[in-house]
Design a protein around this motif. Sequence first.
Motif, mmCIF file in Angstrom:
data_model
loop_
_atom_site.group_PDB
_atom_site.id
_atom_site.type_symbol
_atom_site.label_atom_id
_atom_site.label_comp_id
_atom_site.label_asym_id
_atom_site.label_seq_id
_atom_site.Cartn_x
_atom_site.Cartn_y
_atom_site.Cartn_z
ATOM 1 N N ASP A 1 24.891 57.652 -40.747
ATOM 2 C CA ASP A 1 23.741 57.975 -39.364
ATOM 3 C C ASP A 1 24.103 56.985 -38.493
ATOM 4 O O ASP A 1 25.287 56.533 -38.999
ATOM 5 N N VAL A 2 24.161 57.157 -37.226
ATOM 6 C CA VAL A 2 24.781 56.380 -35.833
ATOM 7 C C VAL A 2 23.916 55.163 -35.233
ATOM 8 O O VAL A 2 22.812 56.228 -34.792
ATOM 9 N N LEU A 3 23.990 54.440 -35.507
ATOM 10 C CA LEU A 3 23.520 53.205 -35.274
ATOM 11 C C LEU A 3 23.675 53.020 -33.532
ATOM 12 O O LEU A 3 25.119 52.298 -33.888
ATOM 13 N N ALA A 4 22.900 52.386 -33.005
ATOM 14 C CA ALA A 4 23.473 51.851 -31.336
ATOM 15 C C ALA A 4 22.365 50.576 -31.142
ATOM 16 O O ALA A 4 21.043 51.064 -31.299
ATOM 17 N N ARG A 5 22.610 50.320 -30.006
ATOM 18 C CA ARG A 5 21.543 48.702 -29.619
ATOM 19 C C ARG A 5 22.178 49.363 -27.999
ATOM 20 O O ARG A 5 23.290 49.187 -26.947
ATOM 21 N N LEU A 6 20.973 49.913 -27.778
ATOM 22 C CA LEU A 6 21.677 50.426 -26.520
ATOM 23 C C LEU A 6 20.987 49.615 -25.267
ATOM 24 O O LEU A 6 21.593 49.659 -23.448
ATOM 25 N N GLU A 7 20.275 49.204 -25.583
ATOM 26 C CA GLU A 7 19.642 47.901 -24.187
ATOM 27 C C GLU A 7 19.408 46.425 -25.296
ATOM 28 O O GLU A 7 19.286 46.411 -25.946
ATOM 29 N N SER A 8 19.153 45.669 -23.937
ATOM 30 C CA SER A 8 18.330 44.397 -24.917
ATOM 31 C C SER A 8 17.965 44.399 -26.171
ATOM 32 O O SER A 8 18.176 43.408 -26.576
ATOM 33 N N ASP A 9 16.884 45.179 -25.684
ATOM 34 C CA ASP A 9 16.027 45.062 -26.436
ATOM 35 C C ASP A 9 15.543 47.004 -27.083
ATOM 36 O O ASP A 9 15.001 46.804 -27.856
ATOM 37 N N LYS A 10 16.256 47.183 -26.930
ATOM 38 C CA LYS A 10 16.465 48.802 -27.213
ATOM 39 C C LYS A 10 17.315 49.687 -28.483
ATOM 40 O O LYS A 10 18.575 48.857 -28.158
ATOM 41 N N PHE A 11 17.103 50.429 -30.015
ATOM 42 C CA PHE A 11 18.035 50.254 -30.353
ATOM 43 C C PHE A 11 17.272 51.888 -31.045
ATOM 44 O O PHE A 11 17.073 52.524 -30.543
ATOM 45 N N ALA A 12 18.254 52.438 -31.656
ATOM 46 C CA ALA A 12 18.950 53.565 -31.825
ATOM 47 C C ALA A 12 19.075 54.249 -32.658
ATOM 48 O O ALA A 12 20.379 53.569 -33.303
ATOM 49 N N VAL A 13 19.096 55.046 -33.781
ATOM 50 C CA VAL A 13 19.961 56.238 -34.832
ATOM 51 C C VAL A 13 19.920 57.700 -34.481
ATOM 52 O O VAL A 13 18.549 58.027 -34.529
ATOM 53 N N LEU A 14 20.553 58.196 -35.173
ATOM 54 C CA LEU A 14 21.033 59.279 -35.465
ATOM 55 C C LEU A 14 21.430 59.449 -36.069
ATOM 56 O O LEU A 14 22.480 59.239 -37.194
ATOM 57 N N LEU A 15 20.205 60.740 -37.293
ATOM 58 C CA LEU A 15 20.195 61.315 -38.509
ATOM 59 C C LEU A 15 20.915 62.196 -38.859
ATOM 60 O O LEU A 15 19.739 63.506 -38.196
ATOM 61 N N THR A 16 22.064 62.676 -38.753
ATOM 62 C CA THR A 16 23.011 63.819 -39.542
ATOM 63 C C THR A 16 21.777 64.480 -40.964
ATOM 64 O O THR A 16 22.143 63.453 -41.556
ATOM 65 N N ASN A 17 21.958 65.813 -40.925
ATOM 66 C CA ASN A 17 21.176 66.373 -41.615
ATOM 67 C C ASN A 17 20.452 65.713 -42.293
ATOM 68 O O ASN A 17 20.323 65.860 -43.257
ATOM 69 N N THR A 18 19.310 65.286 -41.484
ATOM 70 C CA THR A 18 18.116 64.887 -42.168
ATOM 71 C C THR A 18 17.461 66.263 -41.420
ATOM 72 O O THR A 18 16.777 65.642 -40.146
ATOM 73 N N PRO A 19 16.441 66.766 -42.160
ATOM 74 C CA PRO A 19 15.212 67.425 -41.853
ATOM 75 C C PRO A 19 14.076 66.536 -40.700
ATOM 76 O O PRO A 19 13.822 64.996 -41.826
#
Length: 316
Positions: free
Chosen positions: A237-255
């Motif tokens: 999976d691809v993990l990131a901190r986008l802004e001060s208190d904002k995070f995101a995760v892209l989950l591949t091959n995941t329904p």
Amino acid sequence: MKKAALPADETLRLQSLENLNILDTSAEERFDRLSRLAKQMFATKVAAISFIDANRQWVKSCIGPLNQEIPRDISFCAHTILSSEPLVVNNASTDPRFCGNPLVTAEPNVQFYAGYPIKHANGTILGTLSIMDDEPRGFDDYDIACFKDIADLVQSELRAIQLTTQDQLTGLLNAHGFQVLSQNSLNMCERLNAPASLAYFDVRGLKKINRSQGNREGDNALMFFAELLTFGFRDSDVLARLESDKFAVLLTNTPIANTQDILDRFKERVDRYAVEKKLPYTLDYNVGVSWVDAEGDFDFTELLGIARSFATKAKP
């Protein structure tokens, strides 16, 4: 066997490789997860990410039996960097370039090899993504297309290094790095007809923590959350901190159904962590999720926008 020639731009290529400061560095999960992906996708004995130095092939990441350094004179990858096209050797024992190569006649007994060139932003070819097996095998156009998708991800990781796309506080990707790597991952999912999900996390109460506990404790809270993300999601999976208190995760091959289960377990881990560490605050957050299936639009900007919107609407 045949020794590989030198690329026409060898001087610039070596200088570009040196400037990247990647040779003789420690293993990194960003590359290891792609080696694991290649090995799993093609069911080979070995998958590796290598760079061709002046006199050696140096392996940055390897899953399977392969020495970290290989003399350039006998390197399969030294041949791969001579072209922008992939090199496929279906049966090394009958290929005049490799039939007497010690990598073929002795351990690791390479019989099948496929290598894809990895480029610097300036166009020079620095190294390869490669897969190897100890039995001859076929490798068709569809395999090559999928192989290219993974090679593109490796190349994106290199460019992420060049563009400084790492968040300095948490070690996760920053917003730019997340966009580049996520879109490449989505392109691969689209080619493979695989679903993907994107989770957007809005950590609540950071300003309150900063006011009551100090900015250092606020930074600790963000690092704690990043650590929980790292352990709560998969290596692919691809993990990131986008802004001060904002995070995101892209989950591949995941329904989406699986994504919800993953997010439920992650919430339990976050709550348990706060209790175990006896934190003077809670790591509350809102999460929004978007997803795409085989018939959908694998567009990063749209997925991120939808997930962000859902997270915003979820605010108490």
